[in-house]
Design a protein around this motif. Sequence first.
Motif, PDB file in Angstrom:
ATOM      1  N   UNK A 138     -14.702  12.032  11.468  1.00 34.45           N
ATOM      2  CA  UNK A 138     -16.105  12.223  11.823  1.00 34.45           C
ATOM      3  C   UNK A 138     -16.943  12.062  10.572  1.00 34.45           C
ATOM      4  N   UNK A 139     -18.192  11.663  10.763  1.00 45.13           N
ATOM      5  CA  UNK A 139     -19.054  11.435   9.620  1.00 45.13           C
ATOM      6  C   UNK A 139     -20.514  11.486  10.050  1.00 45.13           C
ATOM      7  N   UNK A 140     -21.381  11.816   9.090  1.00 50.12           N
ATOM      8  CA  UNK A 140     -22.816  11.791   9.377  1.00 50.12           C
ATOM      9  C   UNK A 140     -23.294  10.349   9.293  1.00 50.12           C
TER      10      UNK A 140
ATOM     11  N   UNK B 101     -30.744   7.102  14.062  1.00 48.72           N
ATOM     12  CA  UNK B 101     -30.904   8.351  13.319  1.00 48.72           C
ATOM     13  C   UNK B 101     -29.881   8.448  12.185  1.00 48.72           C
ATOM     14  N   UNK B 102     -30.287   9.075  11.088  1.00 48.64           N
ATOM     15  CA  UNK B 102     -29.416   9.274   9.932  1.00 48.64           C
ATOM     16  C   UNK B 102     -29.023  10.751   9.860  1.00 48.64           C
ATOM     17  N   UNK B 103     -27.755  11.047   9.505  1.00 48.40           N
ATOM     18  CA  UNK B 103     -27.338  12.424   9.290  1.00 48.40           C
ATOM     19  C   UNK B 103     -26.762  13.113  10.520  1.00 48.40           C
ATOM     20  N   UNK B 104     -26.547  12.355  11.596  1.00 47.59           N
ATOM     21  CA  UNK B 104     -25.983  12.934  12.811  1.00 47.59           C
ATOM     22  C   UNK B 104     -24.460  12.797  12.771  1.00 47.59           C
ATOM     23  N   UNK B 105     -23.740  13.905  12.972  1.00 44.16           N
ATOM     24  CA  UNK B 105     -22.276  13.838  12.962  1.00 44.16           C
ATOM     25  C   UNK B 105     -21.774  13.102  14.197  1.00 44.16           C
ATOM     26  N   UNK B 106     -20.931  12.114  13.993  1.00 47.09           N
ATOM     27  CA  UNK B 106     -20.295  11.442  15.132  1.00 47.09           C
ATOM     28  C   UNK B 106     -18.848  11.127  14.776  1.00 47.09           C
ATOM     29  N   UNK B 107     -18.039  10.936  15.802  1.00 53.09           N
ATOM     30  CA  UNK B 107     -16.657  10.496  15.583  1.00 53.09           C
ATOM     31  C   UNK B 107     -16.713   9.022  15.188  1.00 53.09           C
ATOM     32  N   UNK B 108     -16.007   8.682  14.129  1.00 54.96           N
ATOM     33  CA  UNK B 108     -15.970   7.292  13.671  1.00 54.96           C
ATOM     34  C   UNK B 108     -14.517   6.972  13.328  1.00 54.96           C
ATOM     35  N   UNK B 109     -13.715   6.695  14.372  1.00 57.18           N
ATOM     36  CA  UNK B 109     -12.266   6.577  14.182  1.00 57.18           C
ATOM     37  C   UNK B 109     -11.913   5.519  13.144  1.00 57.18           C
ATOM     38  N   UNK B 110     -11.101   5.897  12.183  1.00 55.57           N
ATOM     39  CA  UNK B 110     -10.670   5.008  11.104  1.00 55.57           C
ATOM     40  C   UNK B 110     -11.863   4.298  10.455  1.00 55.57           C
ATOM     41  N   UNK B 111     -13.062   4.897  10.557  1.00 54.79           N
ATOM     42  CA  UNK B 111     -14.298   4.267  10.054  1.00 54.79           C
ATOM     43  C   UNK B 111     -14.546   2.913  10.716  1.00 54.79           C
TER      44      UNK B 111
ATOM     45  N   UNK C 104       0.837  -1.207   0.000  1.00 54.27           N
ATOM     46  CA  UNK C 104       0.000   0.000   0.000  1.00 54.27           C
ATOM     47  C   UNK C 104       0.874   1.261   0.000  1.00 54.27           C
ATOM     48  N   UNK C 105       0.573   2.176  -0.928  1.00 49.42           N
ATOM     49  CA  UNK C 105       1.301   3.446  -1.031  1.00 49.42           C
ATOM     50  C   UNK C 105       0.588   4.572  -0.306  1.00 49.42           C
ATOM     51  N   UNK C 106      -0.748   4.505  -0.266  1.00 49.93           N
ATOM     52  CA  UNK C 106      -1.508   5.580   0.380  1.00 49.93           C
ATOM     53  C   UNK C 106      -2.693   5.005   1.134  1.00 49.93           C
ATOM     54  N   UNK C 107      -2.935   5.576   2.303  1.00 43.65           N
ATOM     55  CA  UNK C 107      -4.140   5.258   3.069  1.00 43.65           C
ATOM     56  C   UNK C 107      -5.003   6.510   3.088  1.00 43.65           C
ATOM     57  N   UNK C 108      -6.270   6.349   2.745  1.00 45.35           N
ATOM     58  CA  UNK C 108      -7.213   7.474   2.796  1.00 45.35           C
ATOM     59  C   UNK C 108      -8.200   7.245   3.929  1.00 45.35           C
ATOM     60  N   UNK C 109      -8.418   8.280   4.714  1.00 37.48           N
ATOM     61  CA  UNK C 109      -9.546   8.285   5.639  1.00 37.48           C
ATOM     62  C   UNK C 109     -10.559   9.271   5.088  1.00 37.48           C
ATOM     63  N   UNK C 110     -11.836   8.977   5.259  1.00 41.28           N
ATOM     64  CA  UNK C 110     -12.830   9.913   4.749  1.00 41.28           C
ATOM     65  C   UNK C 110     -14.167   9.699   5.412  1.00 41.28           C
ATOM     66  N   UNK C 111     -15.018  10.709   5.282  1.00 39.05           N
ATOM     67  CA  UNK C 111     -16.356  10.590   5.845  1.00 39.05           C
ATOM     68  C   UNK C 111     -17.285  11.518   5.110  1.00 39.05           C
TER      69      UNK C 111
END
Length: 611
Positions: free
Chosen positions: A449-451, A459-469, A416-423
């Motif tokens: 963090x992600x909704x 509930x849908x659409x609530x922002x929460x911390x989601x470490x490394x997804x 692996x050359x790159x790791x992406x985190x996203x939300x």
Amino acid sequence: MTADTASISSQDNQSAPTTHEGILNWVNEVAELTQPDTVHWCTGSDEEWVELTDALVETGTFVRLNAEKKPNSFWAASDPTDVARVEDRTYICSVDEKDSGPTNNWMDPNEMKAIMTDLYRGSMKGRTMYVIPFVMGHLEAESPMFGVEITDSAYVVASMRVMARMGTNVLRRMEEVDAKFVPALHSVGMPLEPGQQDVAWPCNDTKYIVQFPEERAIWSYGSGYGGNALLGKKCYALRIASVMARDEGWLAEHMLILKLTSPEGVVKYVAAAFPSACGKTNLAMLAPTIPGWKVETLGDDIAWMRIGEDGRLYAVNPEFGFFGVAPGTNEKTNPNAMRTIERGNSVFTNVALTDDGDVWWEGMGNTPAHATSWKGQDWTPDSEELSSHPNSRYCTPIKQCPILAPEYDDPNGVPIDAILFGGRRKTTIPLVTEARDWTHGTFMGATLSSETTAAATGAVGVVRRDPMAMLPFIGYNAGDYFNHWITVGKDNDAAKLPKIFYVNWFRRDEDGGFLWPGFGENSRVLKWILQRIDGQAEATETPIGHVPTPEALDTDGLDMTEADLAQALEVDVEEWKAEIPQITEWFEKFGDNLPAVLWTELDGLKARLGV
Ligand code: GDP
Ligand code: PGA
Ligand code: MN
Ligand code: MN
């Protein structure tokens, strides 16, 4: 039967009781407790698939799709209450409560076993108990990761055959080496009295999804939904495997794996962690919009990563199929998924059934005038309700993916050359940011963090911390998990480790529309990432990391205003200042288990923001 079916079936189709005493004893013990009518040892053969799917059609769980449209494929509708992972019913039952940490539900393992033993007592009456020998990852791996799932759901067996390598050849290998295995017990929790008519989707209002990390065991009860019931996936390959990975010095992550090739033939391998329903499957199968660039798929949900002899981080996908979100999938957004499912051999759950025996969902295009909704009701474009549940899924063999990278079959994986985190964030998080180093990247991951989405109940659409997804999937104390990430960075040569990036395809403008077009256009971001790794692309240093200058991003042919692009890339100091108290509160949860260097990273961020 199509030619494709043959290619996904396992080699041996003999009915298979076993010489493996450990498996035999456990199967007998469970049969005694749960009292099934019969026990079926799954072979994984084509004949078995036909028998199973015929029986599922008979009971009304499956509707066979039109073979012209989707050969050897089936439509299923769940009970309307059993549509997603149930995080509030998911437990990490470590011996010591502290080892499950502040982010997991916990109960004493003995107490949990007592409760669940009562639930399992007689729970398979009137049903067949299936024994599924399976392996996550390659059977040819240095130490193959075996499991045995016992289930009373034929739907689970059919789905497991798509999602994991399973059957007699796996069992034979386990016998040869007297293999250790993860016992994974599943019951839908709906025994049948003599003469009682079955329902299309048996399940129980009482649900438990339980991991025993020290024992490496899984007990699941009451749900038939994929993430709760296909126990090789989330329960084993993430929750239990993350504990094994901690103990053995590797990483079990909620990540897609893709191969990126530039027009010049430069190859990079990328792993990316986004929370459920935040774009992993789509990115994994991306069809680039920029000429000459190529993406090939290795995995769409789970990556197991180990440091190789050369000091680089190698990733394998332990799965054998895709369990993808259906809505939004179409010829434009994900043509490769459309090609994959077209080849058949798939199970579609909670989508709409069209009058000509095909499947349809919101966002597919070519809206039918009439269909049967996932709730079994008449549906027309005028209907108030959705035709498909937002978390409806296709379950399809990975081998059918037209852009599957040949390296998928390599048990050693890819470096692996790159790791992406996203939300999914409407504000604050720029399109892409490069971390300064591994520790900073770990900070980005730890504060991700992600909704919330429809992939889990609630509930849908609530922002929460989601470490490394990984919030719903870390099988131990998340503070210790952060420390494990830090340690991987410390113990290895930084120059050989992947570079870490943070992406957000979901930032919105004032009118609520997505600023960035996403999907195939995400290839532009992948290009910038590849060039950054090779020291060829410009970036601005900001308080949160390196963000592309608008010129550094390839925008040739991109239909987007300069103002929108600037907004997608913007680091708004005020928005970031507002994140600080939330990150602080998040870190405080972990007490002494939080690695001190993450506090140092937070202090650095505060200083740069002028807080
Ligand atoms: P996964 O659950 O992480 O694998 O996510 P999927 O790839 O299945 O995508 C989940 C949902 O997000 C689907 O409805 C997709 O259409 C949508 N999605 C995926 N990628 C993008 C993107 O780049 N932009 C936008 N706006 N939506 C996306
Ligand atoms: P997803 O997989 O990440 O593709 O949504 C299912 C899940 O995580 O529940
Ligand atoms: Mn997932
Ligand atoms: Mn997915």
